[in-house]
Design a protein around this motif. Structure first.
Motif, PDB file in Angstrom:
ATOM      1  N   UNK A  69      -1.742   2.336   3.325  1.00 34.36           N
ATOM      2  CA  UNK A  69      -3.187   2.524   3.233  1.00 34.36           C
ATOM      3  C   UNK A  69      -3.762   2.219   4.607  1.00 34.36           C
ATOM      4  N   UNK A  70      -5.065   2.456   4.798  1.00 40.67           N
ATOM      5  CA  UNK A  70      -5.629   2.358   6.147  1.00 40.67           C
ATOM      6  C   UNK A  70      -5.552   0.939   6.699  1.00 40.67           C
TER       7      UNK A  70
ATOM      8  N   UNK B  38      -8.308 -10.488  -3.551  1.00 43.57           N
ATOM      9  CA  UNK B  38      -7.253 -11.495  -3.386  1.00 43.57           C
ATOM     10  C   UNK B  38      -5.911 -10.816  -3.096  1.00 43.57           C
ATOM     11  N   UNK B  39      -5.602  -9.783  -3.879  1.00 42.21           N
ATOM     12  CA  UNK B  39      -4.307  -9.132  -3.660  1.00 42.21           C
ATOM     13  C   UNK B  39      -4.283  -8.433  -2.304  1.00 42.21           C
ATOM     14  N   UNK B  40      -5.430  -7.909  -1.883  1.00 41.80           N
ATOM     15  CA  UNK B  40      -5.476  -7.269  -0.562  1.00 41.80           C
ATOM     16  C   UNK B  40      -5.233  -8.319   0.524  1.00 41.80           C
TER      17      UNK B  40
ATOM     18  N   UNK C  50     -13.037  -5.358   8.845  1.00 41.63           N
ATOM     19  CA  UNK C  50     -12.650  -4.061   8.274  1.00 41.63           C
ATOM     20  C   UNK C  50     -13.150  -4.010   6.843  1.00 41.63           C
ATOM     21  N   UNK C  51     -13.652  -2.842   6.453  1.00 47.23           N
ATOM     22  CA  UNK C  51     -14.243  -2.735   5.118  1.00 47.23           C
ATOM     23  C   UNK C  51     -13.448  -1.788   4.240  1.00 47.23           C
ATOM     24  N   UNK C  52     -13.381  -2.108   2.958  1.00 47.02           N
ATOM     25  CA  UNK C  52     -12.805  -1.169   1.980  1.00 47.02           C
ATOM     26  C   UNK C  52     -13.757  -1.066   0.792  1.00 47.02           C
TER      27      UNK C  52
ATOM     28  N   UNK D  13      -1.675  -3.576 -11.126  1.00 49.53           N
ATOM     29  CA  UNK D  13      -2.867  -2.723 -11.245  1.00 49.53           C
ATOM     30  C   UNK D  13      -3.571  -2.605  -9.888  1.00 49.53           C
ATOM     31  N   UNK D  14      -3.761  -3.737  -9.221  1.00 49.70           N
ATOM     32  CA  UNK D  14      -4.491  -3.725  -7.943  1.00 49.70           C
ATOM     33  C   UNK D  14      -3.750  -2.895  -6.899  1.00 49.70           C
ATOM     34  N   UNK D  15      -2.449  -2.910  -6.943  1.00 49.76           N
ATOM     35  CA  UNK D  15      -1.671  -2.114  -5.992  1.00 49.76           C
ATOM     36  C   UNK D  15      -1.734  -0.627  -6.372  1.00 49.76           C
ATOM     37  N   UNK D  16      -1.586  -0.357  -7.664  1.00 51.25           N
ATOM     38  CA  UNK D  16      -1.588   1.020  -8.161  1.00 51.25           C
ATOM     39  C   UNK D  16      -2.859   1.783  -7.808  1.00 51.25           C
ATOM     40  N   UNK D  17      -4.009   1.118  -7.914  1.00 52.34           N
ATOM     41  CA  UNK D  17      -5.275   1.825  -7.707  1.00 52.34           C
ATOM     42  C   UNK D  17      -5.533   2.110  -6.236  1.00 52.34           C
ATOM     43  N   UNK D  18      -4.755   1.483  -5.354  1.00 50.43           N
ATOM     44  CA  UNK D  18      -4.882   1.783  -3.938  1.00 50.43           C
ATOM     45  C   UNK D  18      -6.072   1.097  -3.292  1.00 50.43           C
TER      46      UNK D  18
END
Ligand code: ATP
Ligand code: MG
Length: 550
Positions: A8-9, A46-48, A255-257, A308-313
């Protein structure tokens, strides 16, 4: 079930910063404000943050961004730490607090005053708004903008000393009232608020704004990548302005997501607090809440949330994720990990007419995982079956018990229904069935197979448990659009009932999760479950019953 990280970016950015030698170590932070419990959106953050640190061999700090003491409390500080740990992460060193840097922020404010880059402004809030201008028109300079450095020093010291009323003055940066970016139009750095702070007590009566605090907290902690959500994108020039204009010890970058939004739920602490305060739910950790503590009590697993948090990107485009994805992550995890057990929710008595003596069966805890072992299940002359699993007559589609037909008791024998008792209302009150001999783990000798398998619980050893059946809290996709939450609450989101559960479940520890065969996934309640008073929460059904194509 941890997932392979996808590109991912943010990962691309970090990798290129490491490759180019711009940073030598990844240091991220998760910076909650302790003004509520964490929700599913925070789980994403948190997962990010912890995930990136983990992946690139760096560290992640847990920092309480506690610059608004009125709304904050120790209860939230404790809950947030528990949530982060439960999700499976450990922060670097001690927990950090923005408030422990208050003296440093104050000194940096003095530095800006000395440089002619900050001033004390006496405009009222309304006047300040008028002076700020709009998105399409520039602002006007405050009449206090050209105060001397000495006067600013004296007034700011007076603000700190509590000489002025709350809200009567602020300290502002002197940047550019005509900037197309409103955040650069002389933003507020300090406000007067004589309130006691949960960490610093009554030491301070002036508090820094988020904008003046956040980037400097990052710089003090040596954060390499300060990751936040897109609403802060417009604040980035200001974030950088402070870093450029202060003698900070390091140069963090923001950095923003995109925020995580999930349908059928709300992810705003303010709205969640409304649900708690109006007693629509029993508290922040009500199992229907999208809080981490609520999802935990509901029986969701940390692995499912991480997956889930990883799957959704992680991207920069806003969107709404279907809550069914979250539910399916939970279901997929529990399918693999949860031991099976039997519970009858809607009991009907069945007598085994030819059982000579009670038996103890050894039943596999998991159909696909031998390592989960076996347990003892008692079989006596009477068992409970589910009322829906018996009919006096039925067509071929009904794969359960019918008079004159056969079915297998899960983990036990094939039985054949002989007759039943019926009360004056035509309701079946008891079923009589015989065991087909030699059918433990084998098909009947006479070639007449069982049509299906049903679950059951022994009458003598079965135990009554409270069962709390939870479902989605809202019955509309976008509850925040509705005027009143009351209109959109799913009235069936909590149904309390009873079940008769097999004796082995009395040994369940709080938070142990099971698949109740053919019924769904259940968890022993974290707080209310006890061996003499078992309480199970429904985690999730075996199938998605909300989707249209079901
Ligand atoms: P809320 O709007 O619910 O009050 P917040 O952003 O004010 O949330 P903070 O305590 O400031 O809550 O958030 C801590 C961190 O979690 C911030 O970095 C924030 O960007 C991030 N975060 C909050 N909500 C979400 C979300 N829905 N998706 C992703 N990250 C989020
Ligand atoms: Mg916030």
């Amino acid at each position: 079930m941890d997932t392979e990280p996808r590109s991912n970016f943010l990962r691309t950015q970090i990798q290129s910063d490491l490759d180019a030698g711009i940073v030598d170590r990844v240091v991220t932070r998760f910076p909650p404000e302790p003004n509520g419990f964490l929700h599913i959106g925070h789980a994403k953050s948190i997962t990010v943050n912890f995930g990136l640190a983990e992946q690139y061999g760096g560290v992640c700090n847990l920092r309480f961004d506690d610059t608004n003491p009125e709304k904050e409390s120790q209860v939230f500080i404790d809950a947030i730490q528990a949530d982060v740990k439960w999700l499976g992460y450990q922060w670097d060193g001690e927990v950090r607090y923005a408030s422990s840097y208050f003296q440093q922020f104050y000194d940096w404010a003095l530095h800006l005053i000395d440089e002619g880059k900050a001033y004390v402004c006496d405009l009222s809030a309304d006047e300040a708004r008028d002076y700020r201008g709009t998105l399409t028109s520039p602002g006007k300079n405050s009449p206090y903008r050209d105060r001397s450095i000495a006067e600013n020093h004296a007034l700011f010291a007076g603000m700190k000393a509590g000489e002025f009323a709350d809200g009567s003055r602020v300290l502002r940066a002197k940047i550019d009232m005509a900037s197309p970016n409103i955040n650069l139009r002389d933003p507020t750095l300090y406000r007067i608020r004589s309130v006691v702070h949960h960490q610093t007590g009554d030491h301070w009566v002036i508090y820094p704004t988020y904008d003046f605090a956040h980037g400097q907290e990052d710089a003090i902690e040596g954060i390499s990548h300060s990751i936040c959500t897109l609403e802060f994108e417009d604040h980035k020039p200001l974030y950088d302005w402070f870093i450029d204009n202060l003698p900070v010890p390091s140069r963090p970058r923001q950095y923003e997501f995109a925020r995580l939004n999930v349908n059928y739920t709300v992810t705003s602490k303010r709205k969640l607090k409304l649900l708690v305060d109006s007693r629509v739910v029993s508290g922040w950790d009500d199992p229907r809440m999208p809080t981490i503590a609520g999802m935990r009590r509901r029986g969701y697993t940390p692995a499912a949330l991480r997956h889930f948090c990883e799957e959704i990107g992680t991207s920069r485009s806003d969107g709404v994720v279907d809550v069914a994805m979250l539910e399916s992550a939970v279901r997929n995890d529990l399918n693999v990990t949860a031991p099976r057990a039997m519970a009858v929710l809607n009991p009907l008595k069945l007598q085994l007419t030819n059982l000579d003596a009670p038996e103890v069966l050894m039943v596999a805890n998991h159909p696909a995982d031998e390592s989960q072992g076996k347990r003892e299940v008692h079989l006596g002359p009477e068992v409970w079956i589910d009322r829906d699993d018996f009919r006096q007559e039925a067509n071929k589609k009904f794969k359960r018990l019918v008079l004159g037909k056969r079915v297998r008791l899960r983990g036990g024998y094939v039985i054949e229904a002989e007759h039943c008792d019926v009360d004056a209302n035509g309701e079946v009150t008891k079923v009589y069935a015989s065991i087909v001999p030699q059918t433990l783990g084998e098909d009947p000798d006479d070639g007449v197979k069982a049509k299906g398998v049903i679950h059951w619980v022994d009458v003598i050893t079965g135990v009554t448990a409270e069962v709390r059946s939870y479902d989605r809290l809202f019955n509309v996709e976008d509850p925040s659009k509705s005027e009143s939450m009351d209109d959109v609450i799913n009235p069936a989101s909590l149904v309390v009932g009873e079940a008769i559960v097999e004796a082995s479940l009395v040994l369940a520890a709080p938070e142990d999760r099971f698949q109740f065969e053919r019924e769904g996934y259940y968890v022993a309640d974290r707080f209310d479950h006890a061996p003499d008073q078992p309480v199970f929460n429904k985690v999730i059904g075996l199938r998605d019953t909300w989707s249209n194509n079901d």
